[in-house]
Write an enzyme that holds these catalytic residues in place. Structure first.
Site, PDB file in Angstrom:
ATOM      1  CG  PHE A   1      -1.913   1.143   1.196  1.00 39.79           C
ATOM      2  CD1 PHE A   1      -3.035   1.104   0.395  1.00 39.79           C
ATOM      3  CD2 PHE A   1      -1.692   2.267   1.974  1.00 39.79           C
ATOM      4  CE1 PHE A   1      -3.924   2.166   0.361  1.00 39.79           C
ATOM      5  CE2 PHE A   1      -2.577   3.328   1.958  1.00 39.79           C
ATOM      6  CZ  PHE A   1      -3.697   3.276   1.149  1.00 39.79           C
TER       7      PHE A   1
ATOM      8  CE1 TYR B   1      10.259  -0.634   9.657  1.00 38.21           C
ATOM      9  CE2 TYR B   1       9.273  -1.579  11.633  1.00 38.21           C
ATOM     10  CZ  TYR B   1       9.459  -1.600  10.266  1.00 38.21           C
ATOM     11  OH  TYR B   1       8.854  -2.560   9.510  1.00 38.21           O
TER      12      TYR B   1
ATOM     13  CG  LEU C   1       4.922  -0.426  10.561  1.00 33.87           C
ATOM     14  CD1 LEU C   1       5.529  -0.132  11.924  1.00 33.87           C
ATOM     15  CD2 LEU C   1       5.875  -1.243   9.697  1.00 33.87           C
TER      16      LEU C   1
ATOM     17  CG  HIS D   1      -1.244   0.668  13.108  1.00 36.76           C
ATOM     18  ND1 HIS D   1      -2.458   0.651  12.441  1.00 36.76           N
ATOM     19  CD2 HIS D   1      -0.327   0.224  12.209  1.00 36.76           C
ATOM     20  CE1 HIS D   1      -2.278   0.218  11.203  1.00 36.76           C
ATOM     21  NE2 HIS D   1      -0.993  -0.052  11.047  1.00 36.76           N
TER      22      HIS D   1
ATOM     23  CE  LYS E   1      -7.991   1.325   6.155  1.00 37.07           C
ATOM     24  NZ  LYS E   1      -8.036  -0.119   5.932  1.00 37.07           N
TER      25      LYS E   1
ATOM     26  NE  ARG F   1      -6.532  -5.230   3.567  1.00 42.76           N
ATOM     27  CZ  ARG F   1      -5.355  -4.924   3.051  1.00 42.76           C
ATOM     28  NH1 ARG F   1      -4.456  -5.888   2.848  1.00 42.76           N
ATOM     29  NH2 ARG F   1      -5.055  -3.688   2.740  1.00 42.76           N
TER      30      ARG F   1
ATOM     31  CG  ASP G   1      -8.878  -3.826   5.542  1.00 41.87           C
ATOM     32  OD1 ASP G   1      -7.910  -3.043   5.612  1.00 41.87           O
ATOM     33  OD2 ASP G   1      -9.287  -4.296   4.459  1.00 41.87           O
TER      34      ASP G   1
END
Length: 323
Positions: A15, A59, A75, A80, A98, A167, A179
């Site tokens: 993404f 990171y 991530l 998150h 999100k 997911r 999601d």
């Protein structure tokens, strides 16, 4: 000339590679300056559109770099909260995919971290930046379709073949509600400005993740009905039904990918007005809105308090389904 905000991305996922990375680099007064990934080969597609990109091996190294002004976090869901807090502690404003949290109570720590750092932290809830949704809210609140009495929502796709997708994994905080339920729930809240009083839900599970959910809810003054699924033919639609008209939104969540963003308003006498909004990159608009908040102090359209309300509704759905 304004100095561009230098963005860094934690992780080189699909993404970020296909959508948010290019959007950051295309946005006004923004540049994709850094990418943190343990696999240098994953940085090459990013360099195709951001040739000056610096690659960090982890990171923490990116967060520590003084030449990175803001951070985008794509991530897996379960990471998150941790990395949003780390970014703020490192002095970086942060835009996190999100759902930014997995339960409502996690927002306590996020908001506290935001306030302590005195920096902007927000969920990357891109649809509120799209003119389609801004126009929908204007129409609803103008009274053109009268008093809203019912809202319908649907968002579905089929990723049953992709068993390793995050997911489809419970260990990464996957599932359809987190999601895509954020869109059917949050968009109704955005347009109406209302919060649900109670929720009833039926949820189907596979390997510990929700793959289908039917949700009925009562908001003050109107009913709500929605379906989200990761096991059905693709569909996206939101409908707001009032006493004097009906408003339908096509391609409401993946405008330009699923189809053209349109707002259809039907009023007395079966008169239908269609407002078409082609060629808008909502991810780019999101980056630019974030930048204006950093530079000029503009109010950000999707603060953590708004995202918290959507997470509260998701929690209500899980609780109702468990009863």
């Amino acid at each position: 000339m304004k100095t561009p905000i230098r963005w860094g991305i934690l992780g080189a996922g699909k993404f970020a590679r296909e959508h948010m990375g290019p959007a950051i680099h295309q946005a006004e007064h923004a540049v994709l300056a850094g990418l943190a990934t343990s696999d240098p080969a994953k940085a090459e597609p990013f360099r195709a559109f951001a040739p000056g990109l610096r690659v960090f091996g982890d990171y923490d190294a990116l967060l520590a770099d003084p030449e990175i002004d803001a951070v985008y976090i794509p991530l897996p869901n379960h990471m998150h909260v941790e990395w949003t807090k780390k970014a703020l502690a490192a002095g970086k404003p942060v835009l996190c995919e999100k759902p930014i949290a997995l339960q409502e109570e996690e927002f306590d720590d996020l908001i506290a971290a935001r306030e302590k750092a005195g920096l902007l932290a927000a969920e990357a809830y891109m649809i509120v930046h799209h003119p389609q949704w801004q126009r929908a809210r204007e129409i609803a609140q103008s009274g053109e379709i009268g008093r809203i009495l019912h809202v319908d929502g649907a968002f579905s796709f089929d990723n049953s073949h992709d068993t390793e997708n995050i997911r489809n994994r419970s260990d990464t905080g996957g599932g359809g509600l987190r999601d895509i339920g954020v869109y059917t729930f949050g968009s109704a809240r955005f347009v109406t400005g209302a919060e649900p009083d109670n929720v009833d839900a039926h949820v189907q599970w596979e390997n510990g993740v929700d793959v289908y959910a039917h949700v009925s809810a009562r908001f003050p003054g109107f009913g709500y009905n929605a379906m989200v699924s990761m096991r059905m033919f693709p569909r996206q639609e939101m409908v707001f039904h009032g006493t004097q008209g009906v408003m339908r939104l096509t391609a409401p969540f993946n405008a330009g990918v699923f189809g053209q963003a349109e707002v259809h308003v039907e009023t007395d006498g079966k008169v239908v007005r269609t407002e078409r909004i082609p060629g808008v990159n909502q991810y780019k608009l999101q980056v630019e809105a974030f930048g204006r908040s950093l530079r000029e102090g503009d109010e950000y359209p999707c603060p953590l308090e708004f995202s918290r309300g959507t997470q509260r509704m998701i929690d209500m759905v899980f609780a109702a389904a468990a009863e």
